[in-house]
Design a protein around this motif. Structure first.
Motif, PDB file in Angstrom:
ATOM      1  N   SER A 430       0.834  -1.212   0.000  1.00 13.36           N
ATOM      2  CA  SER A 430       0.000   0.000   0.000  1.00 13.36           C
ATOM      3  C   SER A 430       0.862   1.252   0.000  1.00 13.36           C
ATOM      4  N   VAL A 431       1.949   1.220   0.776  1.00 15.23           N
ATOM      5  CA  VAL A 431       2.856   2.367   0.830  1.00 15.23           C
ATOM      6  C   VAL A 431       3.488   2.601  -0.534  1.00 15.23           C
ATOM      7  N   ALA A 432       3.902   1.517  -1.192  1.00 15.30           N
ATOM      8  CA  ALA A 432       4.532   1.647  -2.511  1.00 15.30           C
ATOM      9  C   ALA A 432       3.548   2.188  -3.541  1.00 15.30           C
ATOM     10  N   ARG A 433       2.313   1.693  -3.513  1.00 16.84           N
ATOM     11  CA  ARG A 433       1.294   2.180  -4.463  1.00 16.84           C
ATOM     12  C   ARG A 433       1.000   3.665  -4.253  1.00 16.84           C
ATOM     13  N   SER A 434       1.173   4.116  -3.027  1.00 18.66           N
ATOM     14  CA  SER A 434       0.876   5.514  -2.715  1.00 18.66           C
ATOM     15  C   SER A 434       1.986   6.461  -3.126  1.00 18.66           C
ATOM     16  N   GLY A 435       3.137   5.915  -3.551  1.00 15.34           N
ATOM     17  CA  GLY A 435       4.204   6.767  -4.058  1.00 15.34           C
ATOM     18  C   GLY A 435       5.487   6.720  -3.257  1.00 15.34           C
ATOM     19  N   ALA A 436       5.509   5.989  -2.104  1.00 12.58           N
ATOM     20  CA  ALA A 436       6.712   5.951  -1.257  1.00 12.58           C
ATOM     21  C   ALA A 436       7.389   4.590  -1.402  1.00 12.58           C
ATOM     22  N   ALA A 437       7.982   4.348  -2.563  1.00  8.25           N
ATOM     23  CA  ALA A 437       8.568   3.040  -2.861  1.00  8.25           C
ATOM     24  C   ALA A 437       9.758   2.725  -1.964  1.00  8.25           C
ATOM     25  N   VAL A 438      10.570   3.742  -1.657  1.00  7.68           N
ATOM     26  CA  VAL A 438      11.752   3.501  -0.823  1.00  7.68           C
ATOM     27  C   VAL A 438      11.332   3.141   0.592  1.00  7.68           C
ATOM     28  N   TRP A 439      10.355   3.905   1.147  1.00 10.76           N
ATOM     29  CA  TRP A 439       9.853   3.569   2.481  1.00 10.76           C
ATOM     30  C   TRP A 439       9.287   2.144   2.488  1.00 10.76           C
ATOM     31  N   ALA A 440       8.542   1.795   1.453  1.00 12.46           N
ATOM     32  CA  ALA A 440       7.957   0.448   1.365  1.00 12.46           C
ATOM     33  C   ALA A 440       9.038  -0.619   1.381  1.00 12.46           C
ATOM     34  N   ASN A 441      10.108  -0.373   0.640  1.00 14.46           N
ATOM     35  CA  ASN A 441      11.195  -1.349   0.601  1.00 14.46           C
ATOM     36  C   ASN A 441      11.851  -1.491   1.972  1.00 14.46           C
TER      37      ASN A 441
END
Length: 465
Positions: A430-441
């Motif tokens: 969900s975090v990655a879909r929202s635009g924060a790919a680095v945080w998601a990783n």
């Protein structure tokens, strides 16, 4: 000049115009925003993504709190988030793997000492392994007979005669007949002992006493009204005991009569035994029926072992040995000689172990192939253990069982974390879909260090905005 004044005025207006924020209804001046950015730089240093104006979080505080909770539980086990794991049921259990290890280790030890001219089991025979195991059982039984015969010359003579001429050999027919008649009375021995009857040693030979016991067993008077001159018989009758007490009724006397008749049967067999003892070098039998029955039972057990080998084991060796082991082993030598039979058993056992090695390797190969599609530290540990330790002749079976049990428990523990791992994966997606790919990783790859989770702060919304 007017143009310059207009640009200066426009520039000043931009810096004095308030910017709308979620936190301030009246907005915030650009200079204040700049001060806040500088002030909060370290506070939001953990948030590395550059968001666009349209990037909105597709998750909420509850999602982040859930991720925080399970990430603390997972710790370094977060590394299993993308791991493909086998089920414990896909792996051999501890008993099976220990058996495989023992087979492989034994085969390795055998190979170390194996001679170049050692007999080799035929690979063209169907069901060779199970047939070889049956053959080995027959050879082991023949070895036991050889060992018995080495201590009993009379039994060795019987074995040789029966082996060469058959169980109906005329030469040993009288002895065989004795053992045939012994079977029934000897089989009664334990039951007779259980009655706990005590009587004079030769009571079974005193016809008057036996008749008196028979009458008592029928509920009659043991002696007539005018039985004179039978004081000794009466005394012996009175001294008979059952279970350390005087007989109390017909039921007790029936058992006493049964014991006396049994002792008479044993005495008859003893007489025949002694008549043939010199001719066939039969062992000496005690005089008393009780001790004689015990000795005759032991002799009968040994004779039965010989008969079983003649009937079953010898024919099996003669039929199977040459087919399963075309070279290097001789059936007649096994049947006639203890040393040759012992050596043959060792060779057959060696070949069985060598063939079991192939089936054990098949199981390991199948398991290794399953592990090729797996990942994660425990999968690597299991694969490494199977490839380097199982079958190592210098590693005991108990140690293999201990290590394997530990691996299976660890696999079960890791698999039990699946729901926690799925929670992290869902929130990170969900975090990655929202635009924060680095945080998601980072949510997926950086484990919690210490007490607090640096990647799931309560004020994550401030960083996002």
């Amino acid at each position: 000049m007017e143009r310059i004044d207009a640009e200066v005025r426009s520039f000043a207006e931009k810096h004095l115009r308030r910017i709308a924020t979620d936190e301030d209804e009246d907005g915030i001046l650009p200079i204040e925003l700049a001060e806040r950015i500088v002030r909060d730089r370290e506070r939001y240093f953990w948030f590395p993504d550059r968001l666009g104006a349209s990037d909105k979080p597709d998750f909420n505080d509850e999602d982040i709190a859930g991720a925080r909770s399970v990430r603390k539980i997972l710790g370094n086990d977060l590394a299993y988030i993308d791991a493909n794991l086998l089920s414990v049921s896909d792996l051999p259990d501890t008993a099976s793997l220990t058996a495989i290890h023992n087979d492989l280790a034994n085969a390795a030890r055998i190979e170390r000492t194996r001679q170049d001219d050692a007999p080799i089991m035929s690979s063209s025979e169907s069901d060779a392994l199970s047939r070889a195991e049956a053959l080995l059982g027959a050879v082991d039984a023949i070895i036991s007979v050889h060992e018995i015969c080495s201590d009993e010359p009379w039994l060795a003579n019987l074995y040789t005669s029966w082996r060469l001429h058959g169980l109906d050999s005329d030469f040993v027919h009288p002895v065989a007949e004795i053992f045939a008649t012994l079977s029934e009375p000897v089989a009664k021995r334990m039951r007779m002992l259980s009655y706990a009857v005590t009587a004079p040693d030769d009571a079974y030979a005193d016809s008057e006493l036996v008749e008196a016991v028979g009458r008592a067993a029928s509920g009659q008077r043991p002696f007539g009204l005018f039985s004179f001159g039978k004081s000794e018989v009466r005394s012996d009758f009175a001294n008979i005991r059952i279970l350390d007490k005087s007989p109390e009724g017909p039921e007790d006397w029936i058992r006493i009569a049964e014991v006396l008749n049994w002792k008479a049967e044993i005495a008859t067999s003893m007489a025949r035994w002694r008549a043939l003892a010199g001719e066939f070098a039969l062992p000496t039998i005690p005089e008393k029926p009780d001790a004689a029955a015990r000795a005759l039972q032991l002799c009968l057990e040994r004779v039965n072992a010989v008969v079983m080998s003649i009937r079953s084991h010898v024919p099996l060796v003669q039929a199977e040995l040459e087919r399963l082991f075309p070279y290097g082993l001789d059936a007649d030598e096994i049947i006639s000689d203890l040393e040759r039979a012992t050596a043959a058993a060792a060779s057959i056992r060696s070949e069985i172990s060598r063939h079991r090695l192939e089936s054990a390797r098949t199981v390991l190969t199948a398991t290794a192939e399953k592990l090729l599609t797996c990942s994660g530290r425990i999968s690597q540990d299991i694969a490494g253990f199977l490839s380097t330790s199982v079958g190592d002749p210098d590693l005991s079976g108990s140690k293999v069982a201990e290590i394997w049990t530990s691996h299976l428990r660890e696999l079960e523990r890791v698999r039990a974390l699946r729901s926690h791992l799925q929670t992290v994966a869902r929130v990170a997606a969900s975090v990655a879909r929202s635009g924060a790919a680095v945080w998601a990783n980072n949510l997926r790859s950086q484990p919690v260090v210490g007490v607090e989770d640096a990647w799931t702060p309560n004020d994550w919304r401030d960083a996002w905005s």
